[in-house]
Scaffold this motif. Structure first.
Motif, PDB file in Angstrom:
ATOM      1  N   GLN A 107       6.172   8.750  10.037  1.00  0.00           N
ATOM      2  CA  GLN A 107       5.276   7.821  10.712  1.00  0.00           C
ATOM      3  C   GLN A 107       3.989   7.682   9.914  1.00  0.00           C
ATOM      4  OE1 GLN A 107       3.181   9.161  14.329  1.00  0.00           O
ATOM      5  NE2 GLN A 107       4.219  11.144  14.104  1.00  0.00           N
ATOM      6  N   VAL A 108       3.296   6.579  10.125  1.00  0.00           N
ATOM      7  CA  VAL A 108       2.006   6.389   9.473  1.00  0.00           C
ATOM      8  C   VAL A 108       0.915   6.972  10.366  1.00  0.00           C
ATOM      9  CG1 VAL A 108       2.735   4.311   8.236  1.00  0.00           C
ATOM     10  CG2 VAL A 108       1.684   4.096  10.500  1.00  0.00           C
ATOM     11  N   GLY A 109      -0.215   7.283   9.745  1.00  0.00           N
ATOM     12  CA  GLY A 109      -1.375   7.725  10.513  1.00  0.00           C
ATOM     13  C   GLY A 109      -1.253   9.088  11.134  1.00  0.00           C
ATOM     14  N   LYS A 110      -0.497   9.991  10.520  1.00  0.00           N
ATOM     15  CA  LYS A 110      -0.359  11.329  11.094  1.00  0.00           C
ATOM     16  C   LYS A 110      -1.684  12.085  11.105  1.00  0.00           C
ATOM     17  CE  LYS A 110       4.335  12.957  11.235  1.00  0.00           C
ATOM     18  NZ  LYS A 110       5.236  14.098  10.960  1.00  0.00           N
ATOM     19  N   ASP A 111      -2.606  11.694  10.228  1.00  0.00           N
ATOM     20  CA  ASP A 111      -3.894  12.380  10.153  1.00  0.00           C
ATOM     21  C   ASP A 111      -4.966  11.723  11.013  1.00  0.00           C
ATOM     22  OD1 ASP A 111      -3.893  10.109   8.556  1.00  0.00           O
ATOM     23  OD2 ASP A 111      -5.117  10.990   6.964  1.00  0.00           O
ATOM     24  N   LEU A 112      -4.572  10.763  11.880  1.00  0.00           N
ATOM     25  CA  LEU A 112      -5.552  10.048  12.691  1.00  0.00           C
ATOM     26  C   LEU A 112      -5.864  10.797  13.978  1.00  0.00           C
ATOM     27  CD1 LEU A 112      -4.356   6.338  12.472  1.00  0.00           C
ATOM     28  CD2 LEU A 112      -6.024   7.518  11.050  1.00  0.00           C
ATOM     29  N   GLU A 113      -7.146  10.771  14.384  1.00  0.00           N
ATOM     30  CA  GLU A 113      -7.526  11.311  15.677  1.00  0.00           C
ATOM     31  C   GLU A 113      -6.957  10.433  16.788  1.00  0.00           C
ATOM     32  OE1 GLU A 113      -9.821  10.727  13.291  1.00  0.00           O
ATOM     33  OE2 GLU A 113     -10.534  12.735  12.737  1.00  0.00           O
TER      34      GLU A 113
ATOM     35  N   MET B  83      -2.909   1.384  15.216  1.00  0.00           N
ATOM     36  CA  MET B  83      -1.574   0.904  15.573  1.00  0.00           C
ATOM     37  C   MET B  83      -1.628  -0.559  16.027  1.00  0.00           C
ATOM     38  SD  MET B  83       0.295   3.436  14.769  1.00  0.00           S
ATOM     39  CE  MET B  83      -0.961   3.849  13.533  1.00  0.00           C
ATOM     40  N   GLN B  84      -2.700  -0.911  16.725  1.00  0.00           N
ATOM     41  CA  GLN B  84      -2.870  -2.311  17.120  1.00  0.00           C
ATOM     42  C   GLN B  84      -3.085  -3.188  15.901  1.00  0.00           C
ATOM     43  OE1 GLN B  84      -6.428  -3.346  19.353  1.00  0.00           O
ATOM     44  NE2 GLN B  84      -5.273  -4.808  20.584  1.00  0.00           N
ATOM     45  N   LEU B  85      -3.806  -2.653  14.910  1.00  0.00           N
ATOM     46  CA  LEU B  85      -4.020  -3.381  13.660  1.00  0.00           C
ATOM     47  C   LEU B  85      -2.684  -3.731  13.011  1.00  0.00           C
ATOM     48  CD1 LEU B  85      -5.873  -4.114  11.089  1.00  0.00           C
ATOM     49  CD2 LEU B  85      -5.271  -1.817  10.328  1.00  0.00           C
ATOM     50  N   LEU B  86      -1.775  -2.768  12.963  1.00  0.00           N
ATOM     51  CA  LEU B  86      -0.467  -3.017  12.349  1.00  0.00           C
ATOM     52  C   LEU B  86       0.296  -4.096  13.107  1.00  0.00           C
ATOM     53  CD1 LEU B  86       0.661   0.681  11.680  1.00  0.00           C
ATOM     54  CD2 LEU B  86      -0.443  -0.889  10.083  1.00  0.00           C
ATOM     55  N   GLU B  87       0.233  -4.012  14.436  1.00  0.00           N
ATOM     56  CA  GLU B  87       0.992  -4.958  15.262  1.00  0.00           C
ATOM     57  C   GLU B  87       0.414  -6.363  15.194  1.00  0.00           C
ATOM     58  OE1 GLU B  87       2.214  -5.561  19.984  1.00  0.00           O
ATOM     59  OE2 GLU B  87       1.320  -3.686  19.291  1.00  0.00           O
TER      60      GLU B  87
ATOM     61  N   ILE C 144       1.876  -6.176   9.952  1.00  0.00           N
ATOM     62  CA  ILE C 144       1.993  -5.387   8.725  1.00  0.00           C
ATOM     63  C   ILE C 144       3.325  -4.640   8.753  1.00  0.00           C
ATOM     64  CG2 ILE C 144       1.018  -3.457   7.406  1.00  0.00           C
ATOM     65  CD1 ILE C 144      -1.735  -4.293   8.418  1.00  0.00           C
ATOM     66  N   ASP C 145       4.159  -4.889   7.752  1.00  0.00           N
ATOM     67  CA  ASP C 145       5.441  -4.193   7.672  1.00  0.00           C
ATOM     68  C   ASP C 145       5.209  -2.744   7.274  1.00  0.00           C
ATOM     69  OD1 ASP C 145       6.925  -6.491   8.284  1.00  0.00           O
ATOM     70  OD2 ASP C 145       6.922  -7.135   6.182  1.00  0.00           O
ATOM     71  N   VAL C 146       5.859  -1.839   7.981  1.00  0.00           N
ATOM     72  CA  VAL C 146       5.720  -0.414   7.711  1.00  0.00           C
ATOM     73  C   VAL C 146       7.087   0.148   7.339  1.00  0.00           C
ATOM     74  CG1 VAL C 146       5.102   1.826   8.661  1.00  0.00           C
ATOM     75  CG2 VAL C 146       3.754  -0.187   9.267  1.00  0.00           C
ATOM     76  N   HIS C 147       7.154   0.778   6.180  1.00  0.00           N
ATOM     77  CA  HIS C 147       8.390   1.399   5.703  1.00  0.00           C
ATOM     78  C   HIS C 147       8.171   2.909   5.680  1.00  0.00           C
ATOM     79  CE1 HIS C 147       9.863  -2.575   4.281  1.00  0.00           C
ATOM     80  NE2 HIS C 147       8.576  -2.780   4.012  1.00  0.00           N
ATOM     81  N   VAL C 148       8.709   3.607   6.679  1.00  0.00           N
ATOM     82  CA  VAL C 148       8.535   5.061   6.746  1.00  0.00           C
ATOM     83  C   VAL C 148       9.745   5.748   6.123  1.00  0.00           C
ATOM     84  CG1 VAL C 148       7.022   4.972   8.753  1.00  0.00           C
ATOM     85  CG2 VAL C 148       9.504   5.133   9.075  1.00  0.00           C
ATOM     86  N   ARG C 149       9.598   7.056   5.872  1.00  0.00           N
ATOM     87  CA  ARG C 149      10.613   7.846   5.171  1.00  0.00           C
ATOM     88  C   ARG C 149      11.034   7.156   3.882  1.00  0.00           C
ATOM     89  NH1 ARG C 149      12.390   7.464  10.280  1.00  0.00           N
ATOM     90  NH2 ARG C 149      14.233   6.267   9.648  1.00  0.00           N
ATOM     91  N   SER C 150      10.062   6.526   3.247  1.00  0.00           N
ATOM     92  CA  SER C 150      10.334   5.742   2.039  1.00  0.00           C
ATOM     93  C   SER C 150       9.463   6.233   0.892  1.00  0.00           C
ATOM     94  CB  SER C 150      10.058   4.253   2.290  1.00  0.00           C
ATOM     95  OG  SER C 150      10.881   3.760   3.334  1.00  0.00           O
ATOM     96  N   LYS C 151      10.088   6.534  -0.234  1.00  0.00           N
ATOM     97  CA  LYS C 151       9.387   7.020  -1.418  1.00  0.00           C
ATOM     98  C   LYS C 151       9.387   5.946  -2.487  1.00  0.00           C
ATOM     99  CE  LYS C 151       9.686  10.554  -5.027  1.00  0.00           C
ATOM    100  NZ  LYS C 151      10.490  11.706  -5.541  1.00  0.00           N
ATOM    101  N   CYS C 152       8.199   5.619  -2.973  1.00  0.00           N
ATOM    102  CA  CYS C 152       8.105   4.626  -4.042  1.00  0.00           C
ATOM    103  C   CYS C 152       8.555   5.293  -5.352  1.00  0.00           C
ATOM    104  CB  CYS C 152       6.679   4.117  -4.174  1.00  0.00           C
ATOM    105  SG  CYS C 152       6.446   2.947  -5.529  1.00  0.00           S
TER     106      CYS C 152
ATOM    107  N   VAL D  50       0.862  -1.177   0.000  1.00  0.00           N
ATOM    108  CA  VAL D  50       0.000   0.000   0.000  1.00  0.00           C
ATOM    109  C   VAL D  50       0.900   1.228   0.000  1.00  0.00           C
ATOM    110  CG1 VAL D  50      -1.758   1.303   1.241  1.00  0.00           C
ATOM    111  CG2 VAL D  50      -1.846  -1.193   1.211  1.00  0.00           C
ATOM    112  N   ILE D  51       0.750   2.067  -1.011  1.00  0.00           N
ATOM    113  CA  ILE D  51       1.550   3.283  -1.109  1.00  0.00           C
ATOM    114  C   ILE D  51       0.776   4.423  -0.460  1.00  0.00           C
ATOM    115  CG2 ILE D  51       2.808   4.818  -2.656  1.00  0.00           C
ATOM    116  CD1 ILE D  51       3.703   1.875  -2.739  1.00  0.00           C
ATOM    117  N   GLY D  52       1.208   4.822   0.717  1.00  0.00           N
ATOM    118  CA  GLY D  52       0.529   5.872   1.468  1.00  0.00           C
ATOM    119  C   GLY D  52       0.029   5.348   2.793  1.00  0.00           C
ATOM    120  N   GLY D  53       0.490   5.964   3.889  1.00  0.00           N
ATOM    121  CA  GLY D  53       0.124   5.500   5.231  1.00  0.00           C
ATOM    122  C   GLY D  53      -0.778   6.445   5.978  1.00  0.00           C
ATOM    123  N   GLY D  54      -1.590   7.207   5.233  1.00  0.00           N
ATOM    124  CA  GLY D  54      -2.611   8.024   5.880  1.00  0.00           C
ATOM    125  C   GLY D  54      -3.827   7.182   6.209  1.00  0.00           C
ATOM    126  N   LEU D  55      -4.937   7.845   6.560  1.00  0.00           N
ATOM    127  CA  LEU D  55      -6.145   7.120   6.954  1.00  0.00           C
ATOM    128  C   LEU D  55      -6.626   6.181   5.862  1.00  0.00           C
ATOM    129  CD1 LEU D  55      -8.483   6.564   8.881  1.00  0.00           C
ATOM    130  CD2 LEU D  55      -9.643   8.585   7.952  1.00  0.00           C
TER     131      LEU D  55
END
Length: 707
Positions: free
Chosen positions: A603-609, A617-621, A625-633, A574-579
């Motif tokens: 970080q992912v989810g910066k736009d989350l309440e 965050m629990q969903l990811l754990e 789900i592997d999370v690659h931050v500071r990463s540009k496709c 998934v390209i994009g870690g917003g909501l």
């Protein structure tokens, strides 16, 4: 009610007899009568086959449900010596309608509006009993100087037809010392995991000082004309902090076993009772359980309830959670309906006094069922009364299908407050602005065209129609609700889909001429000869310009969530870690996919309440789900994606790719076209600037009020 019209049109010059047209049929109204509100409808529209240009108008039908008796919900009830006219209570929720601790006109208007809607009792938000829990934006009741303002507030609530109660509060370790220029107080030097400030350990003398302060605060409340007081003993605040073993490690008479940890709360009850007298109702808000490691369990909550009852409490107001388990205090969409009802029912079985329950009780049907089942005696209607302050009145008048939907998003109410703004509601921009905003009849009736049937367009159309304008709405698809329909397809979010459809229902009920399958063209706009147009065409996905983005294994997140496409591949990036990206990931892992997320930010989810973030965050754990931050496709292949991070490139295995990289406004440049044809043209929501649903609805409301 005026006749509502749903009209479907084909593009000029094209004929397709198999095209499906949408009409609001009488059969839909009959179906709607029984399930629109309480049964979470999946559609408001009936689709029938017809020929090109087919139109069907339904006039003067009745959309009300068959009469349903809400006998228990609407019946009187008693709390101590106080008789309430029905079983509804508006609970204490923070608002920031306070100036240096004093009541404001904004608070008075807000509370009076809920009372006027038929609620039986308003419990005013937290009022600080002592300087060590005071703040500029927290109501004060720790000094006689606050009494005159509190008296005006109590009088306004009672003038609206409700009983007036106020909540007595000390924040303990969950109230930052910076708010009052000191150090937070607590039973032990154990910091709150959210505030992260080591408390000053209260001495026995200071404990006595706070207990006396509760009594003095209760005296002031009675002098101000309140009919009752509620002691806040829940959510990790001072009384609850004493009650919990994880935050109370004392070894004196206020620490140790549960009975000794409950001593502080019991002595507060005694002080309050001594101050107000035997016949004055005193309630206790309590967490039935903490949902935090080492916190009280339901069994301990039941024991505490019995102890409070023995001290003379007249009713128990049941909640759960604390700052360490924040979502339980104001349950968001992913927690179940009736989230506190089981806890309340178990406590009710063990006490003789009335029990109040709150937590995602959004329909009169649910409220009535809880009461009929004997699970509680009163229903606390919180966020739903921000969305629709006339909830009780509409129930009394057998109009429950008109009650606006709350979706437990928390973004218009508590999130705004934590952001330093005043509380309000996504679906009701008037909430909190009762002294500033009013929907008035238009001085000049106009022909108004709204282009786009998403939440912003539907709000604009409804408000304009209710003001007396002749409103037509063009929607180029066969459905109303826009992206909020798609949001409702995500796991746990069906409430949002239902709310989006309900916005369509309310617009049509107001008399809006809705035309589905109708694209805005110069010819159609000119044929209507509108005096004003509101463009609410939304946005379309932003597709990044990277190598391979047009490949057959690349999908757009909205289409994935909406079910328009089916991903057969197993490994998905998934390209994009917003909501939207996180919701797409959640959607895919529920299908058994192996998912990773690639996000350019740190970080992912910066736009989350803040209430939604723990769930995601629990969903990811949990789902690894592997999370690659500071990463540009930078490239997409048939079995991998190439990302650039810290100046280096690496390949990540992925058989399919989902794009959730943001949005761009006004697909088709409809706004420019409309502005050329109609002098009075306004652009709202994502068509103006990609944002969220509160922006769209509030801008739609404002645009309609300006006509």
């Amino acid at each position: 009610m005026p006749g509502c019209i749903l009209r479907a049109e084909q593009r000029p010059g094209r004929l397709n007899k198999k095209r499906t047209y949408a009409v609001l049929s009488k059969s839909v109204c009959d179906w709607q009568k029984t399930v629109l509100l309480a049964r979470q409808p999946q559609a408001l529209y009936s689709f029938i086959n017809g020929k090109a240009g087919y139109t069907k108008d339904i006039q003067n039908f009745d959309t009300r449900r068959p009469s349903m008796s809400y006998e228990r919900f609407l019946s009187p009830g008693k709390i101590g010596s106080l008789t309430l006219k029905n079983r509804s209570i508006f609970p204490p929720m923070g608002t920031h309608f306070v100036a240096d601790g004093f009541v404001t006109g904004q608070m008075i208007a807000y509370q009076a509006r809920r009372a006027a809607g038929g609620c039986a009792m308003n419990i005013v938000e937290i009022a600080s009993v002592h300087r060590t829990s005071s703040a500029k934006l927290i109501l004060g009741i720790d000094d006689d100087k606050f009494v005159p303002g509190l008296a005006k507030l109590a009088a306004a609530i009672k003038a609206g037809g409700a009983k007036a109660c106020i909540q007595l509060w000390h924040g303990g370790r969950q109230h930052p010392g910076a708010e009052f220029g000191g150090q937070c107080w607590g039973p032990s030097a154990v910091p709150c995991p959210m505030i992260q400030e080591v408390p000053h350990v209260m001495t026995l003398g200071e404990i006595r000082e706070i207990i006396d302060a509760y009594g003095e605060a209760a005296r002031r409340a009675k002098e101000a004309g309140f009919d009752a007081v509620e002691i806040h003993g829940a959510h990790g605040y001072l009384i609850d902090c004493f009650l919990n073993a994880y935050s109370n490690t004392r070894t004196d008479e206020y620490g140790g076993d549960l009975e000794r940890r409950a001593r502080f709360g019991r002595e507060v009850i005694r002080a309050v009772r001594a101050a107000v007298g035997a016949d004055f109702p005193v309630l206790m808000r309590m967490s039935a359980r903490e949902n935090y490691p080492g916190g009280i369990t339901l069994e301990e909550g039941i024991k505490a309830a019995r102890l409070y009852e023995a001290e003379g409490i007249d009713a128990l107001d049941i909640s759960q959670g604390c700052y360490g388990a924040m979502p339980y205090t104001v349950p968001p969409y992913y927690l179940p309906e009736r989230v506190n009802v089981y806890n309340a029912s178990q406590i009710k079985m063990n006490v003789q006094i009335p029990v109040i329950v709150a937590g995602k009780i959004y329909t009169p049907d649910i409220a009535e069922e809880i009461l009929q089942n004997g699970e509680a005696d009163f229903i606390s209607l919180g966020r739903i009364l921000l969305t629709d302050p006339d909830f009780v009145r509409k129930t009394q008048e057998d109009r429950p299908e008109e009650i606006r939907h709350c979706v437990a998003c928390n973004s218009g109410c508590v999130e705004r407050m934590f952001a330093g703004k005043v509380t309000s509601c996504v679906f009701n921009p008037l909430t909190g602005y009762e002294t500033e905003i009013e929907i008035k009849p238009a001085p000049e009736k106009k022909r108004v065209l709204v282009i786009g049937g998403g939440p912003g367009g539907l709000e604009a159309a409804r408000v304009a129609a209710e003001r007396g304008h002749a409103v037509t709405l063009f929607e180029q698809t066969g459905d109303l609700g826009g992206q909020y329909i798609i949001a409702g397809r995500s796991p746990h979010k069906v409430m949002m889909e239902n709310a989006a459809r309900h916005l369509g229902y309310l617009a049509m009920r107001a008399g809006v001429n809705v035309r589905l399958y109708t694209k805005a063209t110069p010819e159609r706009i000119q044929a209507l000869q509108p005096d004003a147009v509101i463009v609410a065409t939304g946005s379309e996905p932003l597709i990044p310009s990277v190598e391979g983005v047009r490949g057959s294994n690349v999908y757009e997140a909205r289409k994935v969530i909406n079910g328009n496409v089916r991903i057969r591949e197993h490994q998905v990036a998934v390209i994009g870690g917003g909501l939207v990206g996180l919701e797409a990931a959640e959607f895919l892992v529920e299908q058994g996919k192996r998912v990773c997320i690639i996000e350019r930010l740190d970080q992912v989810g910066k736009d989350l309440e803040m209430y939604i973030r723990p769930h995601m965050m629990q969903l990811l754990e949990v789902n690894k789900i592997d999370v690659h931050v500071r990463s540009k496709c930078v490239a997409i292949g048939t079995d991998s994606v190439t990302v650039e991070k810290d100046g280096r490139r690496e390949s990540i295995a992925a058989e399919a790719v989902v794009i959730a990289a943001g949005a761009k406004s006004d697909p088709g440049n409809v706004a420019a076209m409309a502005a050329r044809l109609v002098p009075q043209c306004q652009v709202i929501g994502d068509a103006k600037t990609p944002g969220n649903v509160i922006d769209a609805i509030w801008q739609g409301n404002e645009a309609a009020r300006s006509l």
